[in-house]
Design an enzyme around this catalytic site. Structure first.
Site, PDB file in Angstrom:
ATOM      1  NE  ARG A 179     -39.090  27.339   9.191  1.00  0.00           N
ATOM      2  CZ  ARG A 179     -39.968  28.174   9.714  1.00  0.00           C
ATOM      3  NH1 ARG A 179     -41.242  28.022   9.440  1.00  0.00           N
ATOM      4  NH2 ARG A 179     -39.591  29.135  10.509  1.00  0.00           N
ATOM      5  CG  ASP A 193     -31.486  28.161  17.578  1.00  0.00           C
ATOM      6  OD1 ASP A 193     -30.667  27.310  17.172  1.00  0.00           O
ATOM      7  OD2 ASP A 193     -31.804  29.163  16.916  1.00  0.00           O
ATOM      8  CB  THR A 216     -36.924  29.036   0.056  1.00  0.00           C
ATOM      9  OG1 THR A 216     -36.442  27.948   0.883  1.00  0.00           O
ATOM     10  CG2 THR A 216     -35.849  29.406  -0.951  1.00  0.00           C
ATOM     11  CG  ASP A 266     -34.947  27.901  16.122  1.00  0.00           C
ATOM     12  OD1 ASP A 266     -34.750  26.734  16.544  1.00  0.00           O
ATOM     13  OD2 ASP A 266     -34.720  28.244  14.959  1.00  0.00           O
TER      14      ASP A 266
HETATM   15  C1  PRP Z   1     -38.191  23.757  12.967  1.00  0.00           C
HETATM   16  C2  PRP Z   1     -39.113  22.766  13.641  1.00  0.00           C
HETATM   17  C3  PRP Z   1     -39.768  22.103  12.473  1.00  0.00           C
HETATM   18  C4  PRP Z   1     -39.870  23.223  11.463  1.00  0.00           C
HETATM   19  C5  PRP Z   1     -41.271  23.740  11.471  1.00  0.00           C
HETATM   20  O1  PRP Z   1     -37.042  23.135  12.541  1.00  0.00           O
HETATM   21  O2  PRP Z   1     -38.455  21.892  14.508  1.00  0.00           O
HETATM   22  O3  PRP Z   1     -39.031  21.017  11.945  1.00  0.00           O
HETATM   23  O4  PRP Z   1     -38.979  24.254  11.896  1.00  0.00           O
HETATM   24  O5  PRP Z   1     -41.459  24.676  10.474  1.00  0.00           O
HETATM   25  P1  PRP Z   1     -42.417  24.422   9.237  1.00  0.00           P
HETATM   26  O6  PRP Z   1     -43.675  23.798   9.748  1.00  0.00           O
HETATM   27  O7  PRP Z   1     -42.644  25.805   8.686  1.00  0.00           O
HETATM   28  O8  PRP Z   1     -41.711  23.545   8.243  1.00  0.00           O
HETATM   29  P2  PRP Z   1     -35.811  23.947  11.891  1.00  0.00           P
HETATM   30  O9  PRP Z   1     -35.970  24.014  10.413  1.00  0.00           O
HETATM   31  O10 PRP Z   1     -35.654  25.255  12.602  1.00  0.00           O
HETATM   32  O11 PRP Z   1     -34.589  22.989  12.150  1.00  0.00           O
HETATM   33  P3  PRP Z   1     -33.930  22.519  13.528  1.00  0.00           P
HETATM   34  O12 PRP Z   1     -34.903  21.572  14.189  1.00  0.00           O
HETATM   35  O13 PRP Z   1     -32.691  21.831  13.068  1.00  0.00           O
HETATM   36  O14 PRP Z   1     -33.655  23.719  14.390  1.00  0.00           O
HETATM   37  N1  URA Z   2     -39.673  26.495  13.883  1.00  0.00           N
HETATM   38  C1  URA Z   2     -39.477  26.809  15.186  1.00  0.00           C
HETATM   39  O1  URA Z   2     -38.581  26.244  15.844  1.00  0.00           O
HETATM   40  N2  URA Z   2     -40.289  27.704  15.753  1.00  0.00           N
HETATM   41  C2  URA Z   2     -41.277  28.327  15.081  1.00  0.00           C
HETATM   42  O2  URA Z   2     -41.997  29.163  15.671  1.00  0.00           O
HETATM   43  C3  URA Z   2     -41.459  27.997  13.721  1.00  0.00           C
HETATM   44  C4  URA Z   2     -40.642  27.078  13.155  1.00  0.00           C
END
Ligand code: PRP
Ligand code: URA
Length: 209
Positions: A104, A203, A108, A200
């Site tokens: 994400r 993380d 944006t 997150d």
């Molecule tokens: C997180 C999570 C989803 C997304 C959810 O990933 O694991 O993929 O956010 O958010 P959304 O429904 O608003 O799209 P992130 O983009 O943080 O990436 P990561 O898994 O690499 O930490």
């Molecule tokens: N992605 C995450 O990992 N946590 C949230 O709460 C939303 C998006």
């Protein structure tokens, strides 16, 4: 309209509360996520296609139910989705695994694609897309767009925690995809984190913050 299956099970709820606690270590977080994924797997696979097979028991010949084919694909959305793969593989070691890389964009809040790799024949298999978090729903909906553009049809989505906003997005964009989730939370913060959520997920799994 797709169905939303919310798990109401004491073991899952207890483990999820432990994951939400901010003092839970990455090591414990990963283990709890694996255990919940395995438990959720029983329900996600409930209506998997079945057929009959004739076998010899020690007593007699019998025609009995078996899974139809053994081509099932687990598709984690990278990174955090990786944390849900091992639990499902423990339950279904015959599954193939595809990967979709999305993150994400922090400004944006829209998903950006960086990786796509599916096993051969995935389009004809039953697919379980996994990601712990369904926040705005943009990442899951985009991942499923990618799968459908490559011919995948039989898709279901498994999340740990969903916001109502993410469920709405999914149901509007993919009304044919059923959603399986351990909890539906209250909503989103201004920067689209789930409330109360667990922070997150990527993380916390990988210890990157
Ligand atoms: C997180 C999570 C989803 C997304 C959810 O990933 O694991 O993929 O956010 O958010 P959304 O429904 O608003 O799209 P992130 O983009 O943080 O990436 P990561 O898994 O690499 O930490
Ligand atoms: N992605 C995450 O990992 N946590 C949230 O709460 C939303 C998006």
């Amino acid at each position: 309209m797709s169905e939303v299956h919310v798990f109401d099970h004491p073991l899952i709820s207890d483990k999820l509360t432990r994951m939400r606690n901010k003092t839970t270590s990455s090591q414990d977080f990963r283990l709890l996520l694996k255990e919940i994924s395995l438990l959720m797997g029983y329900e996600v696979t409930r209506n998997f296609p079945m057929t009959q097979k004739t076998i010899e028991t020690p007593i007699c010949e019998a025609t009995l139910p078996v899974l139809k084919g053994n081509y099932f694909t687990i598709v984690p959305i990278l990174r955090a989705g990786i944390g849900m793969v091992d639990g499902l593989l423990e339950l279904m070691p015959f599954c193939h695994v595809g990967h979709i890389g999305l993150y994400r964009d922090e400004t944006t809040l829209k998903p950006v694609e960086y990786y796509y790799k599916m096993p051969e024949g995935a389009a004809d298999s039953t697919i379980i897309v996994v990601d712990p978090m369904l926040a705005t729903g943009g990442s899951a909906a985009d991942a499923i767009d990618l799968l459908k553009s490559r011919g995948c049809k039989n898709i279901r989505l498994m999340n740990l925690v969903a916001a109502p906003e993410g469920i709405k997005t999914m149901q509007e964009r993919h009304p044919d995809v059923d959603i399986y989730v351990a909890a539906v939370d209250d909503g989103l913060t201004e920067d689209a984190y789930i409330i109360p959520g667990l922070g997150d997920a990527g993380d916390r799994i990988f210890g990157t913050k």
